[in-house]
Design a protein around this motif. Structure first.
Motif, PDB file in Angstrom:
ATOM      1  N   VAL A 196       0.819  -1.202   0.000  1.00 17.03           N
ATOM      2  CA  VAL A 196       0.000   0.000   0.000  1.00 17.03           C
ATOM      3  C   VAL A 196       0.862   1.265   0.000  1.00 17.03           C
ATOM      4  N   LEU A 197       1.967   1.218   0.732  1.00 15.06           N
ATOM      5  CA  LEU A 197       2.801   2.418   0.887  1.00 15.06           C
ATOM      6  C   LEU A 197       3.945   2.517  -0.118  1.00 15.06           C
ATOM      7  N   LEU A 198       4.164   1.482  -0.923  1.00 16.97           N
ATOM      8  CA  LEU A 198       5.261   1.497  -1.897  1.00 16.97           C
ATOM      9  C   LEU A 198       5.255   2.725  -2.809  1.00 16.97           C
ATOM     10  N   PRO A 199       4.090   3.127  -3.356  1.00 18.83           N
ATOM     11  CA  PRO A 199       4.108   4.319  -4.216  1.00 18.83           C
ATOM     12  C   PRO A 199       4.613   5.567  -3.492  1.00 18.83           C
ATOM     13  N   LEU A 200       4.278   5.695  -2.213  1.00 17.53           N
ATOM     14  CA  LEU A 200       4.728   6.862  -1.446  1.00 17.53           C
ATOM     15  C   LEU A 200       6.225   6.799  -1.162  1.00 17.53           C
ATOM     16  N   LEU A 201       6.776   5.595  -1.063  1.00 18.61           N
ATOM     17  CA  LEU A 201       8.218   5.425  -0.865  1.00 18.61           C
ATOM     18  C   LEU A 201       8.980   5.668  -2.166  1.00 18.61           C
ATOM     19  N   ILE A 202       8.444   5.137  -3.263  1.00 21.59           N
ATOM     20  CA  ILE A 202       9.100   5.281  -4.560  1.00 21.59           C
ATOM     21  C   ILE A 202       9.087   6.732  -5.038  1.00 21.59           C
ATOM     22  N   ASP A 203       8.014   7.462  -4.693  1.00 24.59           N
ATOM     23  CA  ASP A 203       7.884   8.853  -5.138  1.00 24.59           C
ATOM     24  C   ASP A 203       8.681   9.842  -4.292  1.00 24.59           C
ATOM     25  N   SER A 204       9.439   9.350  -3.346  1.00 23.28           N
ATOM     26  CA  SER A 204      10.229  10.242  -2.498  1.00 23.28           C
ATOM     27  C   SER A 204      11.270  10.990  -3.332  1.00 23.28           C
ATOM     28  N   PRO A 205      11.401  12.299  -3.145  1.00 20.68           N
ATOM     29  CA  PRO A 205      12.414  13.066  -3.887  1.00 20.68           C
ATOM     30  C   PRO A 205      13.838  12.828  -3.389  1.00 20.68           C
ATOM     31  N   VAL A 206      13.962  12.186  -2.227  1.00 24.33           N
ATOM     32  CA  VAL A 206      15.274  11.811  -1.685  1.00 24.33           C
ATOM     33  C   VAL A 206      15.255  10.302  -1.452  1.00 24.33           C
ATOM     34  N   PRO A 207      16.417   9.663  -1.278  1.00 27.57           N
ATOM     35  CA  PRO A 207      16.437   8.217  -1.066  1.00 27.57           C
ATOM     36  C   PRO A 207      15.502   7.769   0.063  1.00 27.57           C
ATOM     37  N   SER A 208      14.798   6.668  -0.176  1.00 28.61           N
ATOM     38  CA  SER A 208      13.867   6.126   0.809  1.00 28.61           C
ATOM     39  C   SER A 208      14.278   4.698   1.152  1.00 28.61           C
ATOM     40  N   ARG A 209      13.689   4.180   2.237  1.00 28.97           N
ATOM     41  CA  ARG A 209      14.124   2.853   2.709  1.00 28.97           C
ATOM     42  C   ARG A 209      13.006   2.138   3.459  1.00 28.97           C
ATOM     43  N   ILE A 210      13.014   0.812   3.341  1.00 25.78           N
ATOM     44  CA  ILE A 210      12.143  -0.060   4.137  1.00 25.78           C
ATOM     45  C   ILE A 210      13.049  -0.883   5.045  1.00 25.78           C
ATOM     46  N   VAL A 211      12.744  -0.897   6.322  1.00 30.90           N
ATOM     47  CA  VAL A 211      13.448  -1.749   7.279  1.00 30.90           C
ATOM     48  C   VAL A 211      12.417  -2.671   7.923  1.00 30.90           C
ATOM     49  N   SER A 212      12.612  -3.961   7.768  1.00 29.53           N
ATOM     50  CA  SER A 212      11.705  -4.928   8.388  1.00 29.53           C
ATOM     51  C   SER A 212      12.435  -5.641   9.517  1.00 29.53           C
ATOM     52  N   VAL A 213      11.741  -5.810  10.622  1.00 24.94           N
ATOM     53  CA  VAL A 213      12.338  -6.438  11.797  1.00 24.94           C
ATOM     54  C   VAL A 213      12.067  -7.930  11.764  1.00 24.94           C
ATOM     55  N   SER A 214      13.139  -8.705  11.671  1.00 24.21           N
ATOM     56  CA  SER A 214      13.028 -10.165  11.674  1.00 24.21           C
ATOM     57  C   SER A 214      13.537 -10.681  13.020  1.00 24.21           C
ATOM     58  N   SER A 215      13.965 -11.918  13.064  1.00 25.62           N
ATOM     59  CA  SER A 215      14.404 -12.519  14.321  1.00 25.62           C
ATOM     60  C   SER A 215      15.322 -13.699  14.048  1.00 25.62           C
ATOM     61  N   PHE A 216      16.222 -13.934  15.004  1.00 29.48           N
ATOM     62  CA  PHE A 216      17.114 -15.098  14.927  1.00 29.48           C
ATOM     63  C   PHE A 216      16.321 -16.409  14.881  1.00 29.48           C
ATOM     64  N   THR A 217      15.058 -16.376  15.286  1.00 25.22           N
ATOM     65  CA  THR A 217      14.239 -17.601  15.296  1.00 25.22           C
ATOM     66  C   THR A 217      14.016 -18.152  13.891  1.00 25.22           C
ATOM     67  N   HIS A 218      14.221 -17.330  12.864  1.00 18.48           N
ATOM     68  CA  HIS A 218      14.029 -17.819  11.495  1.00 18.48           C
ATOM     69  C   HIS A 218      15.026 -18.918  11.150  1.00 18.48           C
ATOM     70  N   ARG A 219      16.141 -18.982  11.890  1.00 16.89           N
ATOM     71  CA  ARG A 219      17.174 -19.972  11.598  1.00 16.89           C
ATOM     72  C   ARG A 219      16.729 -21.406  11.915  1.00 16.89           C
ATOM     73  N   ASN A 220      15.649 -21.547  12.676  1.00 13.18           N
ATOM     74  CA  ASN A 220      15.161 -22.866  13.027  1.00 13.18           C
ATOM     75  C   ASN A 220      14.171 -23.430  12.009  1.00 13.18           C
ATOM     76  N   VAL A 221      13.942 -22.689  10.933  1.00 13.04           N
ATOM     77  CA  VAL A 221      13.059 -23.168   9.869  1.00 13.04           C
ATOM     78  C   VAL A 221      13.929 -23.660   8.721  1.00 13.04           C
ATOM     79  N   TYR A 222      13.859 -24.967   8.446  1.00 14.33           N
ATOM     80  CA  TYR A 222      14.733 -25.568   7.436  1.00 14.33           C
ATOM     81  C   TYR A 222      13.992 -25.910   6.148  1.00 14.33           C
ATOM     82  N   ASP A 223      12.665 -25.816   6.191  1.00 13.91           N
ATOM     83  CA  ASP A 223      11.868 -26.091   5.000  1.00 13.91           C
ATOM     84  C   ASP A 223      10.582 -25.280   5.106  1.00 13.91           C
ATOM     85  N   LEU A 224      10.150 -24.706   3.992  1.00 12.89           N
ATOM     86  CA  LEU A 224       8.947 -23.887   4.006  1.00 12.89           C
ATOM     87  C   LEU A 224       8.124 -24.185   2.765  1.00 12.89           C
ATOM     88  N   GLN A 225       6.928 -24.720   2.985  1.00 17.21           N
ATOM     89  CA  GLN A 225       6.013 -25.017   1.890  1.00 17.21           C
ATOM     90  C   GLN A 225       5.088 -23.824   1.713  1.00 17.21           C
TER      91      GLN A 225
END
Length: 372
Positions: free
Chosen positions: A186-215
């Motif tokens: 939803v917000l991508l157009p507002l990020l892309i239209d920025s007149p200065v560099p823009s960024r997305i930061v997503s917060v993940s977790s070390f817990t992702h390392r315990n997933v070895y297969d994903l269907q």
């Protein structure tokens, strides 16, 4: 009451998800810290990036930052830190009361803080869709350029029981992953239209390392039960955090790798932080977990744990597709599965199809309401 709490704790200890959390999650966290230690001690080449200020839109307009899950913990800590860095911060949360409380608390510490709040429930598609219209109207009212310079997808929950949203999703998958996906779309157009560099930061977790297969399929995205006797909350939480990584790396491939735009995408792993994320666990067990992590020297308060998020947000504009962990601008590699480009593309495609289905359903519902 005490007996009831003890019974609940004993029952919780007897489930496999408790041991997944207490053993595998702790092991993954320790391994991440050991990687940082090994790189430092043995002098292997690793990448760390100094923080830089984001350029203002104009002499009078600060860059705009949106933070989800901003009413407490890491979200509130990120808001305070980014205000000091010169951002106009928009706090997003599902409780109007807590948003007001957080805003007031920040103003007592920084009376010149430029803050706004929007009540949004990331487990509700209709709530997410309303945000863009509210933002566009707000930009107009404030006479600001209709763009965003920084989006921090921080909101997340650890649910210990299976609960569905009004849209039919598992609440944890919707809040942790699909809600972040929809908000980003939803917000991508507002990020892309920025007149200065823009960024997305997503917060993940070390817990992702315990997933070895994903269907990856529609059933997984909706989080429908697969004949499990007990809700596998620890596994689902790890999967949701892996999906956040896959989403971020796919966005990097689409928008950043070939310098198609000024948009960049990074991931932050705060490590173990003392927040209320474990509020659904028996209190004695969550306190025990914090005690053990503190004894291991890897438990942080939000004001310290937020450093990787701020590092990811303020890295040089050309830095994208990196996994920040450990503070001081340091990056490490996430799990091998998180770099599976085909898996990331499949997740993106299926998530996009679901997004469009929900969008069309929402538009039809709005049209019918208007006709009535």
């Amino acid at each position: 009451m005490m007996v009831k709490e003890i019974y609940r704790a004993v029952k919780f200890i007897c489930c496999i998800e408790f041991w997944r959390m207490s053993l595998l999650w702790t092991l993954s966290l320790v391994i991440s810290h050991l990687r940082i230690f090994a790189l430092r001690v043995w002098g292997h080449k690793y990448r760390n990036f100094p923080r830089q200020r984001v350029a203002p839109i104009s002499a009078s307009n600060r860059p705009i930052c949106i933070i989800t899950g901003a009413t407490s913990g890491l979200g509130a800590a990120a808001a305070k830190a980014l205000l000091e860095e010169g951002f106009f911060v928009i706090l997003v949360g599902r409780s109007a009361h807590l948003l007001s409380k957080t805003k007031a608390k920040i103003h007592t510490l920084n009376e010149n803080a430029q803050l706004e709040t929007f009540e949004v429930d990331l487990s509700s598609f209709s709530s997410i869709m309303k945000l863009k219209n509210s933002l566009v109207q707000w930009f107009s009212d404030m006479n600001l350029h209709p763009s965003i310079q920084l989006l921090i997808n921080n909101a997340g929950i650890l649910a210990t029981s299976y609960r569905t949203t009004d849209d039919g999703f598992d609440e944890m998958i919707m809040t942790n992953y699909m809600g972040a996906f929809c908000l980003t779309k939803v917000l991508l157009p507002l990020l892309i239209d920025s007149p200065v560099p823009s960024r997305i930061v997503s917060v993940s977790s070390f817990t992702h390392r315990n997933v070895y297969d994903l269907q990856v399929d529609e059933e997984f995205i909706y989080g429908k039960p697969s004949n499990f006797k007990q809700y596998p909350f620890a596994h689902i939480y790890g999967c949701s955090k892996l999906c956040v990584l896959l989403l971020s790396y796919e966005l990097h491939q689409q928008f950043c790798k070939d310098k198609k735009s000024q948009l960049s995408v990074n991931v932050a792993d705060p490590g173990a932080v003392k927040t209320n994320i474990m509020r659904e666990l028996p209190q004695c067990l969550s306190q025990l977990a914090f005690l053990v992590l503190n004894l291991l020297g890897i438990l942080q308060i939000p004001e310290k744990g937020v450093s990787s998020i701020i590092d990811a947000a303020l890295a040089p504009p050309e830095i994208s597709g990196m996994y920040f962990f450990g503070g001081n601008g340091r990056t490490i590699r996430s799990s091998p599965l998180s770099y599976d480009l085909m898996l990331a593309k499949r997740l993106w495609w299926i998530s996009s199809e679901i997004f469009l289905e929900m969008k069309h359903k929402s538009e039809r519902s709005t049209a019918l309401s208007t006709c009535d």
